[in-house]
Design a protein around this motif. Structure first.
Motif, PDB file in Angstrom:
ATOM      1  N   THR A  80       0.985  -1.309   0.024  1.00  0.00           N
ATOM      2  CA  THR A  80       0.114   0.039   0.134  1.00  0.00           C
ATOM      3  C   THR A  80       0.751   1.379   0.167  1.00  0.00           C
ATOM      4  N   PHE A  81       1.892   1.522   0.588  1.00  0.00           N
ATOM      5  CA  PHE A  81       2.802   2.294   0.819  1.00  0.00           C
ATOM      6  C   PHE A  81       3.477   2.775  -0.600  1.00  0.00           C
ATOM      7  N   LEU A  82       4.064   1.658  -1.250  1.00  0.00           N
ATOM      8  CA  LEU A  82       4.505   1.755  -2.500  1.00  0.00           C
ATOM      9  C   LEU A  82       3.742   2.304  -3.662  1.00  0.00           C
ATOM     10  N   VAL A  83       2.333   1.802  -3.568  1.00  0.00           N
ATOM     11  CA  VAL A  83       1.451   2.367  -4.651  1.00  0.00           C
ATOM     12  C   VAL A  83       0.876   3.702  -4.194  1.00  0.00           C
ATOM     13  N   PHE A  84       0.721   3.961  -2.919  1.00  0.00           N
ATOM     14  CA  PHE A  84      -0.388   5.207  -3.066  1.00  0.00           C
ATOM     15  C   PHE A  84       1.064   6.677  -2.392  1.00  0.00           C
ATOM     16  N   LYS A  85       2.072   6.011  -2.639  1.00  0.00           N
ATOM     17  CA  LYS A  85       3.174   7.033  -2.478  1.00  0.00           C
ATOM     18  C   LYS A  85       3.523   7.667  -3.817  1.00  0.00           C
ATOM     19  N   LEU A  86       2.915   7.209  -4.677  1.00  0.00           N
ATOM     20  CA  LEU A  86       3.239   7.543  -6.033  1.00  0.00           C
ATOM     21  C   LEU A  86       2.240   8.742  -6.542  1.00  0.00           C
ATOM     22  N   PRO A  87       2.570   9.911  -7.260  1.00  0.00           N
ATOM     23  CA  PRO A  87       1.813  10.695  -7.710  1.00  0.00           C
ATOM     24  C   PRO A  87       0.469  10.576  -8.717  1.00  0.00           C
ATOM     25  N   TYR A  88      -0.610  10.688  -8.528  1.00  0.00           N
ATOM     26  CA  TYR A  88      -1.736  10.618  -9.357  1.00  0.00           C
ATOM     27  C   TYR A  88      -2.403  11.945  -9.832  1.00  0.00           C
ATOM     28  N   CYS A  89      -2.255  11.914 -11.078  1.00  0.00           N
ATOM     29  CA  CYS A  89      -2.842  13.493 -11.455  1.00  0.00           C
ATOM     30  C   CYS A  89      -3.815  13.373 -12.702  1.00  0.00           C
ATOM     31  N   GLY A  90      -4.153  12.075 -13.016  1.00  0.00           N
ATOM     32  CA  GLY A  90      -5.355  11.980 -13.911  1.00  0.00           C
ATOM     33  C   GLY A  90      -4.721  11.031 -15.199  1.00  0.00           C
ATOM     34  N   PRO A  91      -5.706  10.313 -15.733  1.00  0.00           N
ATOM     35  CA  PRO A  91      -7.161  10.025 -15.389  1.00  0.00           C
ATOM     36  C   PRO A  91      -7.172   9.463 -14.047  1.00  0.00           C
ATOM     37  N   ASN A  92      -8.556   9.342 -13.673  1.00  0.00           N
ATOM     38  CA  ASN A  92      -8.826   8.958 -12.223  1.00  0.00           C
ATOM     39  C   ASN A  92      -9.673   7.616 -12.456  1.00  0.00           C
ATOM     40  N   GLU A  93      -9.993   6.903 -13.562  1.00  0.00           N
ATOM     41  CA  GLU A  93     -10.809   5.797 -13.902  1.00  0.00           C
ATOM     42  C   GLU A  93     -10.204   4.329 -13.528  1.00  0.00           C
ATOM     43  N   VAL A  94     -10.609   3.793 -12.611  1.00  0.00           N
ATOM     44  CA  VAL A  94      -9.943   2.502 -12.219  1.00  0.00           C
ATOM     45  C   VAL A  94     -10.950   1.338 -12.906  1.00  0.00           C
ATOM     46  N   ASP A  95     -10.195   0.685 -13.895  1.00  0.00           N
ATOM     47  CA  ASP A  95     -10.986  -0.230 -14.762  1.00  0.00           C
ATOM     48  C   ASP A  95     -11.218  -1.557 -14.019  1.00  0.00           C
ATOM     49  N   ASN A  96     -12.010  -1.322 -12.828  1.00  0.00           N
ATOM     50  CA  ASN A  96     -12.517  -2.465 -12.179  1.00  0.00           C
ATOM     51  C   ASN A  96     -13.600  -2.211 -11.153  1.00  0.00           C
ATOM     52  N   PHE A  97     -14.212  -3.019 -10.386  1.00  0.00           N
ATOM     53  CA  PHE A  97     -15.007  -2.833  -9.275  1.00  0.00           C
ATOM     54  C   PHE A  97     -14.340  -2.253  -7.903  1.00  0.00           C
ATOM     55  N   PHE A  98     -12.997  -2.615  -7.826  1.00  0.00           N
ATOM     56  CA  PHE A  98     -12.405  -2.232  -6.638  1.00  0.00           C
ATOM     57  C   PHE A  98     -11.071  -1.980  -6.699  1.00  0.00           C
ATOM     58  N   CYS A  99     -10.277  -1.165  -5.779  1.00  0.00           N
ATOM     59  CA  CYS A  99      -8.675  -0.754  -6.225  1.00  0.00           C
ATOM     60  C   CYS A  99      -7.721  -2.028  -6.091  1.00  0.00           C
ATOM     61  N   ASP A 100      -7.018  -2.297  -7.122  1.00  0.00           N
ATOM     62  CA  ASP A 100      -5.983  -3.249  -6.896  1.00  0.00           C
ATOM     63  C   ASP A 100      -4.793  -2.673  -7.421  1.00  0.00           C
ATOM     64  N   ILE A 101      -3.665  -3.265  -7.319  1.00  0.00           N
ATOM     65  CA  ILE A 101      -2.434  -2.732  -7.529  1.00  0.00           C
ATOM     66  C   ILE A 101      -2.196  -2.567  -9.113  1.00  0.00           C
ATOM     67  N   PRO A 102      -2.410  -3.479  -9.890  1.00  0.00           N
ATOM     68  CA  PRO A 102      -2.106  -3.361 -11.448  1.00  0.00           C
ATOM     69  C   PRO A 102      -3.231  -2.133 -11.943  1.00  0.00           C
ATOM     70  N   MET A 103      -4.392  -1.988 -11.367  1.00  0.00           N
ATOM     71  CA  MET A 103      -5.074  -0.681 -12.072  1.00  0.00           C
ATOM     72  C   MET A 103      -4.377   0.602 -11.623  1.00  0.00           C
ATOM     73  N   MET A 104      -4.266   0.342 -10.175  1.00  0.00           N
ATOM     74  CA  MET A 104      -3.871   1.790  -9.613  1.00  0.00           C
ATOM     75  C   MET A 104      -2.297   2.092 -10.279  1.00  0.00           C
ATOM     76  N   LEU A 105      -1.579   1.316 -10.674  1.00  0.00           N
ATOM     77  CA  LEU A 105      -0.275   1.627 -11.209  1.00  0.00           C
ATOM     78  C   LEU A 105      -0.530   2.349 -12.378  1.00  0.00           C
ATOM     79  N   SER A 106      -1.457   1.793 -13.183  1.00  0.00           N
ATOM     80  CA  SER A 106      -1.640   2.222 -14.783  1.00  0.00           C
ATOM     81  C   SER A 106      -2.031   3.616 -14.559  1.00  0.00           C
TER      82      SER A 106
END
Length: 301
Positions: free
Chosen positions: A158-184
């Motif tokens: 969780t720390f490694l994934v969410f220390k990354l900056p997210y600036c758009g787009p914000n569409e998660v291609d799934n029904f919940f948050c998981d690592i592959p979708m968030m890293l993309s």
């Protein structure tokens, strides 16, 4: 990065290619979710209420029931709200919480199946020393180690994934948050997070699988030495429910990670099976072939 506004919420896109099926899916998933809660609560109640089930095997089964109550609760309530027409948005903190508990509980299940395999090994291969090997102290240490190790595993991811900056787009291609979708969706180099998460998840799954395989290899060798056919049948029957649950757990992992080509739709369907369907099947698996649990449930009811 100074020219971009950080994302404060994400949009869950849901299950692809299911437009117009929201009501059917809502009824189906709600029914499975309620069945999961009821079945696992009954098993937990039966284990607590029956003194005959106060053994290491049922102690770990009780832990598995607790896991099967919490695991589908990570993603199912939000998914069903989306199917009812509520907002598909999820906050940055909510997304991080989903990812943490998904991997915390997933790793716990992996460790727990390994401990249950060791318990069956001790019971079948060393029956006279079983209660010494699996004493109350050993069971408590194994359970605490399972939950603590999973917490460390999920915290790192969780720390490694969410220390990354997210600036758009914000569409998660799934029904919940998981690592592959968030890293993309990240706006920075993801190589470190990708490598560590792949290595971390891979090592945990492979290590547990090899330990389970070792335990059951020793069990098979010991059972084949039993001269009585009835004795062999009883020994194998005590392991059948556990082996079925292991196949249901590792099956989705194989389908998602060991296919030559990735399919977002198939990945989502497999995750639905893993998150919602499998936890609802575990109570049936552990009661249909287990006379002691069925008897305890009858007394409780």
């Amino acid at each position: 990065m100074r020219n971009h506004t950080p994302i404060t919420e994400f949009l869950l896109m849901g299950i692809p290619h299911t437009e117009g099926m929201e009501n059917v899916l809502l009824v189906l998933f709600l029914g499975l979710y309620l069945l999961t809660l009821l079945g696992n609560l009954l098993i937990l109640l039966a284990i607590l209420a029956s003194s005959n089930l106060h053994t290491p095997m049922y102690f770990f089964l009780g832990n598995l029931s607790v896991f099967d109550i919490f695991f589908p609760s990570v993603s199912s309530p939000k998914m069903m709200l989306c199917l009812m027409g509520h907002s598909h948005t999820i906050s940055f903190q909510g997304c991080a919480t989903q990812l943490f508990f998904y991997h915390f509980l997933g790793c716990t299940e992996c460790f727990l199946y390994t401990v249950m395999a060791y318990d069956r090994f001790a019971a079948i291969c060393h029956p006279l020393r079983y209660m010494v090997i699996m004493s109350h102290r050993v069971c408590a240490i194994l359970t605490l180690g399972t939950w603590m190790g999973s917490c460390v595993h999920a915290s790192v991811l969780t720390f490694l994934v969410f220390k990354l900056p997210y600036c758009g787009p914000n569409e998660v291609d799934n029904f919940f948050c998981d690592i592959p979708m968030m890293l993309s969706l990240a706006c920075a180099d993801i190589s470190l997070a990708q490598t560590v998460s792949f290595t971390n998840v891979g090592i945990v799954a492979l290590m547990c699988f090899l330990l389970i395989l070792t335990s059951y290899t020793r069990i098979v060798i010991s059972v084949l030495k039993i001269s009585s056919p009835e004795g062999r049948r009883r020994a194998f029957s005590t392991c059948s429910a556990h082996l079925t649950s292991i196949l249901l757990f590792y099956g989705p992992v194989v389908l998602i990670y060991l296919r030559p080509a990735s399919s977002p739709w198939l990945d989502t369907v497999v995750q639905v099976l893993n998150n919602i369907v499998t936890p609802s099947l575990n109570p049936l698996i552990y009661t249909l072939r287990n006379k002691a649990v069925k008897l305890a449930l009858r007394k409780v009811l």
